[in-house]
Scaffold this motif. Structure first.
Motif, short mmCIF file in Angstrom:
data_model
loop_
_atom_site.label_atom_id
_atom_site.label_comp_id
_atom_site.label_asym_id
_atom_site.label_seq_id
_atom_site.Cartn_x
_atom_site.Cartn_y
_atom_site.Cartn_z
N THR A 21 0.83 -1.21 0.00
CA THR A 21 0.00 0.00 0.00
C THR A 21 0.86 1.25 0.00
O THR A 21 0.62 2.19 -0.77
CB THR A 21 -0.93 0.00 1.23
OG1 THR A 21 -1.75 -1.16 1.18
CG2 THR A 21 -1.80 1.24 1.27
N ILE A 22 1.87 1.29 0.85
CA ILE A 22 2.77 2.44 0.92
C ILE A 22 3.48 2.64 -0.42
O ILE A 22 3.61 3.77 -0.91
CB ILE A 22 3.79 2.27 2.06
CG1 ILE A 22 3.10 2.24 3.41
CG2 ILE A 22 4.86 3.34 2.01
CD1 ILE A 22 2.41 3.54 3.77
N LEU A 44 -1.92 11.48 2.08
CA LEU A 44 -2.22 10.14 2.58
C LEU A 44 -0.95 9.41 2.99
O LEU A 44 -0.91 8.75 4.03
CB LEU A 44 -2.98 9.34 1.52
CG LEU A 44 -3.42 7.95 1.92
CD1 LEU A 44 -4.30 8.00 3.16
CD2 LEU A 44 -4.15 7.29 0.78
N LEU A 45 0.09 9.57 2.22
CA LEU A 45 1.37 8.93 2.56
C LEU A 45 1.90 9.48 3.89
O LEU A 45 2.39 8.73 4.72
CB LEU A 45 2.37 9.18 1.44
CG LEU A 45 3.67 8.40 1.45
CD1 LEU A 45 3.39 6.92 1.44
CD2 LEU A 45 4.52 8.81 0.27
N THR A 46 1.77 10.77 4.09
CA THR A 46 2.20 11.39 5.34
C THR A 46 1.41 10.82 6.52
O THR A 46 1.97 10.51 7.57
CB THR A 46 1.99 12.91 5.27
OG1 THR A 46 2.77 13.43 4.19
CG2 THR A 46 2.41 13.58 6.56
N ILE A 47 0.11 10.65 6.33
CA ILE A 47 -0.73 10.10 7.40
C ILE A 47 -0.34 8.65 7.71
O ILE A 47 -0.19 8.28 8.87
CB ILE A 47 -2.22 10.19 7.02
CG1 ILE A 47 -2.66 11.65 6.99
CG2 ILE A 47 -3.08 9.37 7.96
CD1 ILE A 47 -4.03 11.87 6.36
N GLY A 50 2.83 8.29 9.60
CA GLY A 50 2.79 8.85 10.94
C GLY A 50 3.64 10.09 11.11
O GLY A 50 4.18 10.34 12.18
N ARG A 51 3.76 10.87 10.04
CA ARG A 51 4.55 12.09 10.11
C ARG A 51 3.63 13.31 10.04
O ARG A 51 2.51 13.22 9.56
CB ARG A 51 5.54 12.15 8.96
CG ARG A 51 6.53 11.02 9.04
CD ARG A 51 7.51 11.11 7.94
NE ARG A 51 8.45 9.98 8.04
CZ ARG A 51 9.39 9.76 7.18
NH1 ARG A 51 9.55 10.56 6.15
NH2 ARG A 51 10.19 8.73 7.33
N ARG A 52 4.14 14.41 10.50
CA ARG A 52 3.36 15.64 10.42
C ARG A 52 3.53 16.28 9.05
O ARG A 52 4.61 16.24 8.49
CB ARG A 52 3.81 16.62 11.49
CG ARG A 52 3.48 16.12 12.87
CD ARG A 52 3.80 17.14 13.88
NE ARG A 52 3.41 16.61 15.18
CZ ARG A 52 3.03 17.35 16.17
NH1 ARG A 52 3.02 18.65 16.03
NH2 ARG A 52 2.67 16.81 17.30
N PRO A 53 2.45 16.87 8.51
CA PRO A 53 2.55 17.49 7.18
C PRO A 53 3.43 18.72 7.17
O PRO A 53 3.77 19.32 8.11
CB PRO A 53 1.12 17.90 6.86
CG PRO A 53 0.29 17.59 8.04
CD PRO A 53 1.14 16.89 9.04
#
Length: 53
Positions: A21-22, A44-47, A50-53
Motif C-alpha cells: 500500500t505504501i 495520505l502517505l504522510t498520514i 505517521g509524520r506531520r505534514p
C-alpha cells in the motif's frame, strides 16, 4: 523453512500488505497526472507513515 504459526503468518501478511500500500501510494504521489492527485497522495502517505505534514 515453513512457518506453521498462524500469528506469524498473519503478521507477515499484514506487513506485506502495508508495504504494498505504501509503495503504491508513493508511486501515485510521483506520477499522478494532476497536481491535486499528487497532493492527495502525498497527504495520505504522510498520514500512513505517521509524520506531520
Amino acid at each position: 523453512m515453513p512457518v506453521h504459526d498462524p500469528a506469524t503468518l498473519a503478521m507477515a501478511t499484514t506487513a506485506a500488505g502495508y508495504l504494498a500500500t505504501i509503495t503504491a501510494i508513493a508511486i501515485t504521489a510521483l506520477v499522478a497526472p494532476t497536481p491535486a492527485r499528487r497532493r492527495e497522495a502525498r497527504t495520505l502517505l504522510t498520514i500512513l507513515l505517521g509524520r506531520r505534514p
